[in-house]
Scaffold this active site. Structure first.
Site, mmCIF file in Angstrom:
data_model
loop_
_atom_site.group_PDB
_atom_site.id
_atom_site.type_symbol
_atom_site.label_atom_id
_atom_site.label_comp_id
_atom_site.label_asym_id
_atom_site.label_seq_id
_atom_site.Cartn_x
_atom_site.Cartn_y
_atom_site.Cartn_z
ATOM 1 N N ASP A 1 30.341 38.521 28.175
ATOM 2 C CA ASP A 1 31.595 37.967 27.663
ATOM 3 C C ASP A 1 31.377 36.631 26.979
ATOM 4 O O ASP A 1 30.332 36.012 27.116
ATOM 5 C CB ASP A 1 32.545 37.708 28.845
ATOM 6 C CG ASP A 1 33.224 38.988 29.279
ATOM 7 O OD1 ASP A 1 33.248 39.925 28.484
ATOM 8 O OD2 ASP A 1 33.727 39.024 30.411
ATOM 9 N N LYS B 1 35.320 37.644 22.802
ATOM 10 C CA LYS B 1 35.961 37.319 21.527
ATOM 11 C C LYS B 1 35.368 36.024 20.992
ATOM 12 O O LYS B 1 35.045 35.109 21.737
ATOM 13 C CB LYS B 1 37.464 37.209 21.682
ATOM 14 C CG LYS B 1 37.932 36.180 22.682
ATOM 15 C CD LYS B 1 39.445 36.171 22.780
ATOM 16 C CE LYS B 1 39.854 35.753 24.187
ATOM 17 N NZ LYS B 1 41.205 35.951 24.524
ATOM 18 N N GLY C 1 31.667 35.398 33.034
ATOM 19 C CA GLY C 1 31.743 33.978 33.383
ATOM 20 C C GLY C 1 32.329 33.790 34.776
ATOM 21 O O GLY C 1 33.181 34.572 35.209
ATOM 22 N N GLY C 2 31.859 32.782 35.491
ATOM 23 C CA GLY C 2 32.404 32.464 36.818
ATOM 24 C C GLY C 2 32.164 33.594 37.783
ATOM 25 O O GLY C 2 31.053 34.128 37.867
ATOM 26 N N ASP C 3 33.189 33.989 38.520
ATOM 27 C CA ASP C 3 33.101 35.124 39.433
ATOM 28 C C ASP C 3 33.836 36.308 38.795
ATOM 29 O O ASP C 3 34.946 36.146 38.294
ATOM 30 C CB ASP C 3 33.750 34.772 40.778
ATOM 31 C CG ASP C 3 33.640 35.938 41.741
ATOM 32 O OD1 ASP C 3 32.640 35.994 42.481
ATOM 33 O OD2 ASP C 3 34.522 36.827 41.711
ATOM 34 N N PRO D 1 29.968 29.103 36.084
ATOM 35 C CA PRO D 1 30.853 28.437 35.137
ATOM 36 C C PRO D 1 30.172 27.883 33.886
ATOM 37 O O PRO D 1 30.856 27.430 32.979
ATOM 38 C CB PRO D 1 31.424 27.294 35.964
ATOM 39 C CG PRO D 1 30.357 27.000 36.963
ATOM 40 C CD PRO D 1 29.695 28.293 37.278
ATOM 41 N N MET E 1 43.181 29.625 32.621
ATOM 42 C CA MET E 1 43.811 30.117 31.377
ATOM 43 C C MET E 1 45.161 29.451 31.150
ATOM 44 O O MET E 1 46.117 30.087 30.710
ATOM 45 C CB MET E 1 43.992 31.649 31.437
ATOM 46 C CG MET E 1 42.673 32.372 31.526
ATOM 47 S SD MET E 1 42.866 34.153 31.640
ATOM 48 C CE MET E 1 43.143 34.348 33.386
ATOM 49 N N GLY F 1 33.898 22.643 32.075
ATOM 50 C CA GLY F 1 33.334 22.155 33.334
ATOM 51 C C GLY F 1 31.915 22.636 33.588
ATOM 52 O O GLY F 1 31.581 23.764 33.254
ATOM 53 N N THR G 1 32.761 30.453 40.976
ATOM 54 C CA THR G 1 33.926 30.447 40.095
ATOM 55 C C THR G 1 34.197 29.055 39.526
ATOM 56 O O THR G 1 34.019 28.046 40.209
ATOM 57 C CB THR G 1 35.187 30.976 40.813
ATOM 58 O OG1 THR G 1 36.274 30.911 39.891
ATOM 59 C CG2 THR G 1 35.541 30.180 42.050
#
Ligand code: SAH
Length: 499
Positions: A35, A57, A88-90, A12, A171, A200, A118
């Site tokens: 990303d 982006k 990012g994350g999982d 994260p 999201m 976070g 995640t």
């Protein structure tokens, strides 16, 4: 031969939450495709030789469409590269990892997946929210709040409310009001505890806690932006008690570390451990004097000296390089005694199997000079910076101790980022700037400009000489009790406690 793609979850944001296997894959990568949500600290772990492809982006720009990302993955793997696809994350939690692997599988290419931590669980955890707890929730539901612009996310709110479990929406920032309305009209108690965790696990993390019905208003008041989680459920009532991350002494503080790049690591890491956001600005670097005929000559007759004195790790390095260049090693030192200014210099000697015989009780040039003056009977050889402090040689001269003071490295002041840094400093972006030597102060001031406004931050200084240099430029200073990195870090933490 075709290459291989390893899909890696970057976690994260906190670089410590990248898995060991993920880091190993990164270290071996030839191409890294990443990303927007991958944190800069994780990107720093990409080997310098690896090619980076940014498909995330950025503000105002569109992301690379998924079909094109799939194309890039195929192309790079077919060209025989070891590719890491970093997300990012999982990768499989709303990360389209499945779609990318399908593409590779259909093309018959090799791939692997390394799960990541995640944000759905970790950002909540860093916000003091355990996603399950026997007293509050026995299930966890991770839901996307993503909806096409203007439309309401397609979520079965009734089903969600019936679970009585913890609900985590990813999201969901744009759809926050729609989500809250959906839950309330499906019969959820408006007083249900809820929270949002923005950025976070990152140093700038913010949490917004409120009863469900008040969450949109509270989040708007705080200006909560993406990336953020929405968490709904009884577990959110624990956040105030369990928010360990927000309680770190330097949480929310921004520090600028001015050390030379090679030496910035430990200081930056320690500040980060205490919760600070750290930017590194190596405004000086050191360069060995080369060829150093004076040092070569002195090393050729080492037996003439009783003491060999070092005032920095850079001095030890220059000495060692010269010694090795002469085809010699530690045995050349024979009975020569070793004096160092402080523990970090001592460690540089230890790394070469040598232990210092003398280290002053206060780690500065004047006290080292006094200590050496007391201990020395024979001649002293000092191997230090071209612009070394006269306090050391003055003390020796006053005591009538013979010495040779040989400049073995010089400090180079240069940094191209100075205009941007000046703007940031004057805008109050940094709470602290750390200075570990008078030369870092000089490098910093010359990079930023003498006429800059230095009133918006506190200069955390190692030792009186460093502080004296900073005060010349009207920087308000705090001086660490001992001239060590640990003491400097403690000083930063104490400063905050006192506030
Ligand atoms: N695969 C990712 C999620 C991708 S969807 C994972 O497993 O974490 C992107 C959403 O994840 C963001 O809109 C936000 O809701 C959430 N997110 C990602 N990183 C976050 C972070 N550091 N803090 C809070 N939310 C985050």
């Amino acid at each position: 031969m075709a290459g291989k793609v390893t899909l890696v979850g970057a976690g994260p944001g906190d670089p410590g939450l990248l898995t060991v296997k993920g880091r190993q894959a990164l270290e071996r990568a030839e191409v890294v495709i990443y990303d927007r949500l991958v944190s800069p600290a994780v990107l720093e772990m990409i080997p310098a030789a690896a090619r980076r492809i940014d498909v995330g982006k950025e503000a105002g720009r569109h992301p690379v469409p998924q079909a094109q990302i799939n194309e890039i993955l195929l192309e790079e793997a077919q060209a025989g590269h070891r590719v890491v696809r970093l997300k990012g994350g999982d990768p499989f939690v709303f990360g389209r990892g499945g779609e990318e692997l399908e593409t590779l599988a259909r093309a018959g290419l090799d791939f692997e997946e390394v799960p990541g931590v995640t944000s759905a669980v970790a950002a909540a955890a860093y916000g003091g929210i355990p996603v399950t707890h026997r007293d509050y929730a026995s299930s966890l539901h991770i839901v996307t709040g993503h909806a096409r612009e203007g439309s309401i996310p397609d979520i079965d709110f009734e089903a969600l409310v019936r679970t009585r479990g913890t609900l985590v929406f990813l999201m969901g920032v744009t759809a926050l009001s729609a989500i809250v309305r959906g839950l309330l009209s499906a019969g959820m108690d408006p007083d249900t505890p809820a929270a949002m965790v923005e950025r976070g696990t990152l140093p700038g993390q913010r949490r917004c806690s409120a009863a469900l019905r008040a969450l949109p208003e509270r989040a708007a008041a705080m200006g909560i932006c993406s990336p953020a989680l929405i968490v709904v459920g009884g577990v959110c009532s624990l956040a105030d008690e369990l928010c360990w991350f927000e309680r770190l002494p330097l949480h929310g503080k921004r520090a600028l570390v001015t050390r030379p790049k090679a030496r910035a690591g430990t200081l930056s890491d320690r500040l980060r451990d205490l919760g600070a956001e750290v930017a590194e600005f190596p405004c000086i670097r050191t360069e060995a004097v080369s060829p150093c005929t004076a040092m070569e000559a002195a090393l050729g007759q080492l037996a003439e000296y009783e003491w060999l004195g070092f005032t920095s790790a850079a001095g030890v390095e220059a000495f060692w390089q010269c010694l090795r260049g002469l085809g010699r090693d530690a045995r050349a030192l024979g009975d020569v005694k070793l004096a160092v200014i402080g523990p970090a210099t001592g460690e540089a000697l230890e790394a070469r199997g040598l232990t210092a015989d003398l280290i002053p009780d206060v780690y500065d040039a004047a006290r080292m000079g006094e200590a050496l003056a007391k201990a020395a009977v024979g001649k002293v050889l000092l191997l230090r910076a071209e612009e070394g402090s006269p306090a050391l040689t003055d003390a020796l001269a006053a005591a009538g101790v013979a010495y040779d003071d040989i400049p073995v490295y010089r400090t180079i002041y240069d940094n191209p980022r100075s205009a941007q840094l000046r703007e940031e400093l004057e805008a109050g972006r940094f709470d602290f700037v750390t200075f570990t030597s008078a030369s870092t102060v000089r490098g910093f001031v010359s990079a930023v400009g003498r006429d800059a406004d230095f009133s918006k931050f506190v200069g955390l200084c190692i030792g009186a000489q460093t502080a004296g240099e900073a005060e010349k430029h009207h920087i308000s200073v705090k001086i660490s009790e001992k001239a060590t990195i640990d003491a400097l870090v403690e000083l930063a933490a104490d400063e905050e406690k006192r506030k």
